[in-house]
Scaffold this motif. Sequence first.
Motif, PDB file in Angstrom:
ATOM      1  N   GLU A  84      57.505  43.049   3.966  1.00 38.14           N
ATOM      2  CA  GLU A  84      58.752  42.836   4.691  1.00 38.14           C
ATOM      3  C   GLU A  84      58.511  42.284   6.096  1.00 38.14           C
ATOM      4  N   SER A  85      57.307  42.499   6.633  1.00 41.48           N
ATOM      5  CA  SER A  85      57.033  42.167   8.034  1.00 41.48           C
ATOM      6  C   SER A  85      56.246  40.886   8.212  1.00 41.48           C
ATOM      7  N   THR A  86      55.821  40.259   7.132  1.00 39.06           N
ATOM      8  CA  THR A  86      54.991  39.065   7.253  1.00 39.06           C
ATOM      9  C   THR A  86      55.708  37.826   6.716  1.00 39.06           C
ATOM     10  N   TRP A  87      55.644  37.620   5.413  1.00 39.27           N
ATOM     11  CA  TRP A  87      56.207  36.390   4.858  1.00 39.27           C
ATOM     12  C   TRP A  87      57.701  36.273   5.100  1.00 39.27           C
ATOM     13  N   LEU A 117      64.028  44.777  12.361  1.00 40.00           N
ATOM     14  CA  LEU A 117      63.335  46.057  12.252  1.00 40.00           C
ATOM     15  C   LEU A 117      64.236  47.138  11.658  1.00 40.00           C
ATOM     16  N   LEU A 118      65.507  47.121  12.024  1.00 38.16           N
ATOM     17  CA  LEU A 118      66.435  48.100  11.448  1.00 38.16           C
ATOM     18  C   LEU A 118      66.567  47.889   9.946  1.00 38.16           C
ATOM     19  N   TRP A 119      66.630  46.641   9.514  1.00 31.72           N
ATOM     20  CA  TRP A 119      66.716  46.347   8.094  1.00 31.72           C
ATOM     21  C   TRP A 119      65.453  46.819   7.361  1.00 31.72           C
ATOM     22  N   PHE A 160      53.519  50.624  11.386  1.00 29.55           N
ATOM     23  CA  PHE A 160      52.739  49.472  10.946  1.00 29.55           C
ATOM     24  C   PHE A 160      53.564  48.196  11.016  1.00 29.55           C
ATOM     25  N   SER A 161      54.839  48.292  10.657  1.00 30.73           N
ATOM     26  CA  SER A 161      55.693  47.114  10.561  1.00 30.73           C
ATOM     27  C   SER A 161      55.960  46.455  11.913  1.00 30.73           C
ATOM     28  N   PHE A 177      47.954  36.313   6.731  1.00 31.51           N
ATOM     29  CA  PHE A 177      48.640  37.474   6.166  1.00 31.51           C
ATOM     30  C   PHE A 177      47.833  38.118   5.033  1.00 31.51           C
ATOM     31  N   ASN A 178      47.157  37.295   4.248  1.00 26.96           N
ATOM     32  CA  ASN A 178      46.324  37.858   3.183  1.00 26.96           C
ATOM     33  C   ASN A 178      45.187  38.695   3.760  1.00 26.96           C
TER      34      ASN A 178
END
Length: 262
Positions: A84-87, A117-119, A160-161, A177-178
Motif C-alpha cells: 500500500e505504501s510503495t507502488w 496514510l489514513l486510508w 513501517f508504512s 521497492f523490490n
Amino acid sequence: MSAQTLGPWRAALIAVEHHWTWYRRNWRATVISNFLQPVLFLLAMGVGFGSQVRQGEATGGHPYLVFLAPALLVITAAQNAMFESTWAVFSSFKWQRTYLAVVSTPITPAQVLHGQLLWIALRLASGTAVFLGIAYALGAITSPSAVLAVPFATLAGMAFSAPVVAYAATREKPDSFNAIFRFLVMPMTLFTGGFFPLSQLPGWVHPLAWLTPVWHGIELARGATFGTLRLLPALGHVAYLSALVALGVALGRHYFRRRLAV
C-alpha cells in the motif's frame, strides 16, 4: 480559492472517500493478497507445520497455532503496508498522477499525505480484523483480549508504512521497492520472533530485531492475547512505534510538498 479552505480532517476524509470509491469497485483484486494468502499461511504453518511442533516453553505453553496467530496478524499488517505504501503511492505520483489532480483543488500536499496514510491505516485495521475473525473460527484465538491485537498490528503496520510512503515520494523509478521487500520485509517476517522465540537466534541479531516495528508489534499482540503484557513495556513499544509514525509523517510532509507544491 485558498488551499486553506478545507480543514485537515475534512480534506483527509475526502481523500479517503476517493480511495474508497476506487476500492469498492476493485476490491476483488486484493482478496488473495490481503485475506486469502494470510489465512492459507496460517493453515500451512499453524496447522500443517504446527502439528509437528510440541507445545512447550518455546511456544509459551500454547499450541503452535495459538502461538503463531497474533504474530502472523502483525506480519500480515506489515506486508500489506509494504504494497500500500510503495507502488500505489508511486503510481499516484508518476503513472496515474492522481496527486497532481488533487492538489489542483483546495487540498494541500500535506493533506494528500494525511489522507493516504489514513486510508492505509483503515485498510490495515479492516484486514487484520477480518484475519482475526478467521483465526478465531479456526481455533487459533482463545482469548477475548486478542481484539487488542488489531490496533497493535495496525500501529506496527503504520510505523513501517509512514516512512516508506515518505521514501516512495522521493522515487522517480520503482526499482528499489523490490529491494525493500527482500531486505527489510522478509527479514522482519522471519527473524523477529514471529515463528519461533527471538531467544533462539544469535545474540547479535537481537538488537537488529528490536529496531523493527514488527518485533514491537508482535510483543504487543502476543502480550495482549496471552495476558502477559505489562504497562511499562507496552508504553515503551507504543512510544517507539508512534515515533516511527511521526518521523514518517514529518518526512512525508516535506517530500510531498517538494514534489507537489505549485
